[in-house]
Design a protein around this motif. Structure first.
Motif, PDB file in Angstrom:
ATOM      1  N   GLN A   1     -15.235  21.519  11.194  1.00  0.00           N
ATOM      2  CA  GLN A   1     -16.398  21.455  12.071  1.00  0.00           C
ATOM      3  C   GLN A   1     -16.139  20.766  13.392  1.00  0.00           C
ATOM      4  OE1 GLN A   1     -18.546  18.030  11.254  1.00  0.00           O
ATOM      5  NE2 GLN A   1     -16.989  17.333   9.900  1.00  0.00           N
ATOM      6  N   ASN A   2     -14.895  20.371  13.666  1.00  0.00           N
ATOM      7  CA  ASN A   2     -14.673  19.586  14.876  1.00  0.00           C
ATOM      8  C   ASN A   2     -14.891  20.435  16.123  1.00  0.00           C
ATOM      9  OD1 ASN A   2     -13.426  18.080  17.060  1.00  0.00           O
ATOM     10  ND2 ASN A   2     -12.754  16.714  15.437  1.00  0.00           N
ATOM     11  N   LYS A   3     -15.828  19.993  16.969  1.00  0.00           N
ATOM     12  CA  LYS A   3     -16.184  20.745  18.171  1.00  0.00           C
ATOM     13  C   LYS A   3     -15.934  19.926  19.430  1.00  0.00           C
ATOM     14  CE  LYS A   3     -17.872  24.276  15.845  1.00  0.00           C
ATOM     15  NZ  LYS A   3     -17.234  25.609  15.866  1.00  0.00           N
TER      16      LYS A   3
ATOM     17  N   ALA B   1     -11.055  12.663  18.494  1.00  0.00           N
ATOM     18  CA  ALA B   1      -9.731  13.130  18.919  1.00  0.00           C
ATOM     19  C   ALA B   1      -9.191  14.258  18.047  1.00  0.00           C
ATOM     20  CB  ALA B   1      -8.752  11.966  18.916  1.00  0.00           C
ATOM     21  N   GLY B   2      -9.879  14.570  16.951  1.00  0.00           N
ATOM     22  CA  GLY B   2      -9.439  15.641  16.071  1.00  0.00           C
ATOM     23  C   GLY B   2      -8.415  15.224  15.045  1.00  0.00           C
ATOM     24  N   TYR B   3      -8.157  13.919  14.902  1.00  0.00           N
ATOM     25  CA  TYR B   3      -7.199  13.438  13.918  1.00  0.00           C
ATOM     26  C   TYR B   3      -7.809  13.401  12.519  1.00  0.00           C
ATOM     27  CZ  TYR B   3      -4.753  11.733  18.105  1.00  0.00           C
ATOM     28  OH  TYR B   3      -4.137  11.636  19.326  1.00  0.00           O
ATOM     29  N   LYS B   4      -9.130  13.245  12.458  1.00  0.00           N
ATOM     30  CA  LYS B   4      -9.828  13.213  11.177  1.00  0.00           C
ATOM     31  C   LYS B   4     -11.072  14.082  11.271  1.00  0.00           C
ATOM     32  CE  LYS B   4      -8.363   8.501   9.931  1.00  0.00           C
ATOM     33  NZ  LYS B   4      -8.835   7.124   9.603  1.00  0.00           N
ATOM     34  N   THR B   5     -11.639  14.417  10.118  1.00  0.00           N
ATOM     35  CA  THR B   5     -12.879  15.184  10.100  1.00  0.00           C
ATOM     36  C   THR B   5     -14.023  14.296   9.638  1.00  0.00           C
ATOM     37  OG1 THR B   5     -12.386  15.940   7.865  1.00  0.00           O
ATOM     38  CG2 THR B   5     -11.776  17.397   9.675  1.00  0.00           C
ATOM     39  N   LEU B   6     -15.214  14.657  10.079  1.00  0.00           N
ATOM     40  CA  LEU B   6     -16.414  13.937   9.679  1.00  0.00           C
ATOM     41  C   LEU B   6     -17.004  14.650   8.468  1.00  0.00           C
ATOM     42  CD1 LEU B   6     -18.333  11.608  10.612  1.00  0.00           C
ATOM     43  CD2 LEU B   6     -19.690  13.379  11.731  1.00  0.00           C
ATOM     44  N   ASP B   7     -17.043  13.973   7.351  1.00  0.00           N
ATOM     45  CA  ASP B   7     -17.489  14.630   6.127  1.00  0.00           C
ATOM     46  C   ASP B   7     -18.915  14.264   5.746  1.00  0.00           C
ATOM     47  OD1 ASP B   7     -16.954  12.059   5.500  1.00  0.00           O
ATOM     48  OD2 ASP B   7     -15.567  12.460   3.867  1.00  0.00           O
ATOM     49  N   VAL B   8     -19.661  13.688   6.694  1.00  0.00           N
ATOM     50  CA  VAL B   8     -21.074  13.377   6.454  1.00  0.00           C
ATOM     51  C   VAL B   8     -21.883  13.775   7.675  1.00  0.00           C
ATOM     52  CG1 VAL B   8     -20.666  11.465   4.869  1.00  0.00           C
ATOM     53  CG2 VAL B   8     -20.779  11.019   7.329  1.00  0.00           C
TER      54      VAL B   8
ATOM     55  N   PHE C   1       2.440  -0.003  13.901  1.00  0.00           N
ATOM     56  CA  PHE C   1       1.892   1.188  13.259  1.00  0.00           C
ATOM     57  C   PHE C   1       2.144   2.435  14.107  1.00  0.00           C
ATOM     58  CE2 PHE C   1      -1.738   4.128  12.773  1.00  0.00           C
ATOM     59  CZ  PHE C   1      -1.621   4.430  11.427  1.00  0.00           C
ATOM     60  N   ASN C   2       2.188   2.267  15.439  1.00  0.00           N
ATOM     61  CA  ASN C   2       2.308   3.411  16.350  1.00  0.00           C
ATOM     62  C   ASN C   2       3.721   3.573  16.912  1.00  0.00           C
ATOM     63  OD1 ASN C   2      -0.497   4.752  17.083  1.00  0.00           O
ATOM     64  ND2 ASN C   2      -0.862   2.568  16.751  1.00  0.00           N
ATOM     65  N   THR C   3       4.713   3.006  16.250  1.00  0.00           N
ATOM     66  CA  THR C   3       6.090   3.040  16.768  1.00  0.00           C
ATOM     67  C   THR C   3       6.540   4.443  17.112  1.00  0.00           C
ATOM     68  OG1 THR C   3       6.670   1.081  15.499  1.00  0.00           O
ATOM     69  CG2 THR C   3       8.480   2.467  16.261  1.00  0.00           C
ATOM     70  N   ASP C   4       6.299   5.397  16.223  1.00  0.00           N
ATOM     71  CA  ASP C   4       6.792   6.763  16.429  1.00  0.00           C
ATOM     72  C   ASP C   4       5.698   7.715  16.904  1.00  0.00           C
ATOM     73  OD1 ASP C   4       9.336   5.998  15.482  1.00  0.00           O
ATOM     74  OD2 ASP C   4       8.636   6.225  13.406  1.00  0.00           O
ATOM     75  N   LYS C   5       4.595   7.160  17.382  1.00  0.00           N
ATOM     76  CA  LYS C   5       3.465   8.003  17.779  1.00  0.00           C
ATOM     77  C   LYS C   5       3.252   7.935  19.288  1.00  0.00           C
ATOM     78  CE  LYS C   5       1.001   7.747  13.360  1.00  0.00           C
ATOM     79  NZ  LYS C   5       1.903   6.845  12.643  1.00  0.00           N
ATOM     80  N   SER C   6       2.396   8.824  19.788  1.00  0.00           N
ATOM     81  CA  SER C   6       2.132   8.918  21.221  1.00  0.00           C
ATOM     82  C   SER C   6       1.188   7.824  21.691  1.00  0.00           C
ATOM     83  CB  SER C   6       1.508  10.282  21.533  1.00  0.00           C
ATOM     84  OG  SER C   6       0.216  10.360  20.946  1.00  0.00           O
ATOM     85  N   LYS C   7       1.103   7.712  23.011  1.00  0.00           N
ATOM     86  CA  LYS C   7       0.155   6.759  23.585  1.00  0.00           C
ATOM     87  C   LYS C   7      -1.293   7.178  23.295  1.00  0.00           C
ATOM     88  CE  LYS C   7       3.131   5.050  27.276  1.00  0.00           C
ATOM     89  NZ  LYS C   7       3.308   4.903  28.744  1.00  0.00           N
ATOM     90  N   GLN C   8      -1.494   8.459  23.085  1.00  0.00           N
ATOM     91  CA  GLN C   8      -2.819   8.932  22.698  1.00  0.00           C
ATOM     92  C   GLN C   8      -3.211   8.334  21.353  1.00  0.00           C
ATOM     93  OE1 GLN C   8      -2.730  13.218  22.755  1.00  0.00           O
ATOM     94  NE2 GLN C   8      -2.066  13.312  24.886  1.00  0.00           N
TER      95      GLN C   8
END
Length: 455
Positions: free
Chosen positions: A396-398, A366-373, A433-440
């Protein structure tokens, strides 16, 4: 269980999980109707990558050249294209059970070779025969250049028998390690398979000049047995039907088999002359398949996990490399099982390293984090264990998620849609945890839980 939950369970075991276009079908169909759709083979076509379509004679010419770089590059790129094409079929093909069982046979009759023409041939053998006759499947696999090459039957000659294929045929493919046969049976059956090889066109041949035509003793019988005789004699044994039934049950139902069920199922499988679909019908049309003991009882394999995410969450993989690195990082690289025993199963897929990576993958997609390995070239041999991972460029997110295509899904009860058996405690914790976040974000958070690793 309500109708939707039963259908979701069926879709996860007779396929690769819920597809974002099929939510309404899962709500309205009954299990029998859905199963009929999942087991269809009407759209089957062999995998064939047009850009790499050459004859075996042309391949041989490349292989004989002094410079090996062209043939090595061809194999590398063709193998990658085969894996990508097959994963795309797992995601999008309506023939879900066919592809799910083809993956099972890929791990059962494991081969690990670089020759891409042999690889695409054996993958298509698995796919074509996935729901057909186990008898036909054993013969086709045994005569395939991939298997003959991998287990050295090309070197099995009357002057010096090679036991590799004969041993694995019984130990891993038909009756199970230490069951029914003796070391003498292995040696004698190896003599029967002398001369089984493939020709200059990659086609099976029986080289009679290299066949040991002497009398052999196998499973208590004497005769001038051929490889065909050996396979047929093995298939006569109830131990073979039970071994295959048990393994399929563990793959599709529960890692802890119920012995009474295994006995009953294997008897029907044997009586059907090894019709795979007969066995699968007995499983998926039963009431016990939907028992609470079988819900969320299996750990998803890496392919189940990756393909399942891609079915429910459509995405553009752009350059296409990163998404397939996940296979190798988690230890299930298509076309590259770690050894002749195939991939592990159940909790063997999980350790502290792979669990953390599994839980991170949805956020990376989803692009929220990067893969560092990323995996080293031989990482699939070591099942994704940490020492073979190396740090790479984090920019590197593609991958791009098509959120607009699943806006209707985001309005569903995402917990019931994504998890096998969500608890109120887990619901409350993730919702808080997702109170103020989107459904995504909610969807990604649910996919990032240990519970999502189960099906």
């Amino acid at each position: 269980m309500n109708n939707f939950l039963k259908n979701k369970h069926l879709a996860s075991r007779a396929g690769f999980g819920v597809h974002h276009n099929n939510i309404e079908k899962l709500k309205s169909s009954n299990q029998k109707k859905l199963y009929e759709q999942l087991k269809s083979t009407s759209n089957y076509k062999p995998i064939e990558i047009e850009a790499y379509k050459i004859s075996y004679a042309q391949y041989q010419e490349m292989s004989k050249a002094t410079d090996k770089k062209p043939v090595n590059l061809y194999n590398k790129n063709h193998n990658a294209a085969i894996g990508k094409a097959w994963q795309d079929l797992m995601i999008n093909s309506p023939n879900q059970l066919q592809e799910k069982m083809a993956l099972f046979w890929h791990g059962h009759f494991a081969t690990r070779i670089q020759q891409s023409l042999f690889n695409v041939d054996i993958i298509n053998i698995f796919r074509k025969n996935a729901l057909g006759s186990f008898r036909d499947l054993v013969f086709e696999v045994s005569k395939s250049p991939a298997m003959l090459n991998f287990l050295n039957n090309q070197q099995n000659k009357k002057a010096k028998a090679n036991e590799n294929f004969a041993r694995e045929l019984m130990e891993l493919f038909t009756v199970g390690r230490g069951n029914l046969y003796t070391e003498k049976d292995i040696k004698e059956s190896a003599r029967a398979f002398t001369g089984w090889s493939y020709d200059e066109n990659g086609e099976f041949r029986e080289n009679l000049k290299q066949h040991d035509s002497g009398e052999k003793e196998f499973l208590g019988k004497r005769g001038n047995f051929t490889g065909t005789d050996i396979i047929n004699m093995i298939l006569e044994k109830p131990e073979c039907a039970e071994f295959i039934t048990r393994k399929i049950y563990k793959y599709l139902v529960n890692e802890t088999p119920e012995e009474k069920l295994i006995k009953s199922l294997s008897q029907k499988f044997s009586e059907s002359d090894y019709q795979i679909l007969t066995l699968l019908d007995e499983i998926f049309l039963s009431n016990w398949f939907y028992s609470e003991n079988n819900i969320g009882a299996r750990v998803k394999s890496p392919i189940d996990l990756i393909v399942g995410i891609r079915r429910i969450m459509p995405m553009d993989t752009k350059d296409g490399n990163m998404i397939y690195n996940f296979e190798r990082l988690l230890g299930q690289h298509l076309l590259q099982p770690p050894n002749v025993a195939g991939w592990p199963s159940g909790t063997e897929w999980i350790d502290s390293s792979t669990l953390l990576l599994r839980m991170k993958i949805p956020s990376v997609m989803a692009g929220y984090k990067t893969l560092d390995v990323e995996p080293k070239p031989n990482d699939d041999v070591n099942m994704g264990r940490g020492e073979n991972k190396v740090v790479v460029n984090k920019n590197q997110n593609k991958i791009s998620i098509h959120w607009e295509s699943i806006s209707n899904i985001l309005d569903e009860d995402l917990f019931s849609l994504l998890l096998p058996n969500p608890t109120e405690k887990l619901r409350n914790m993730i919702n808080e945890f997702n109170t103020d976040k989107s459904k995504q974000h909610l969807m990604i958070s649910i996919m990032s839980t240990p519970e999502y690793q189960l099906c």
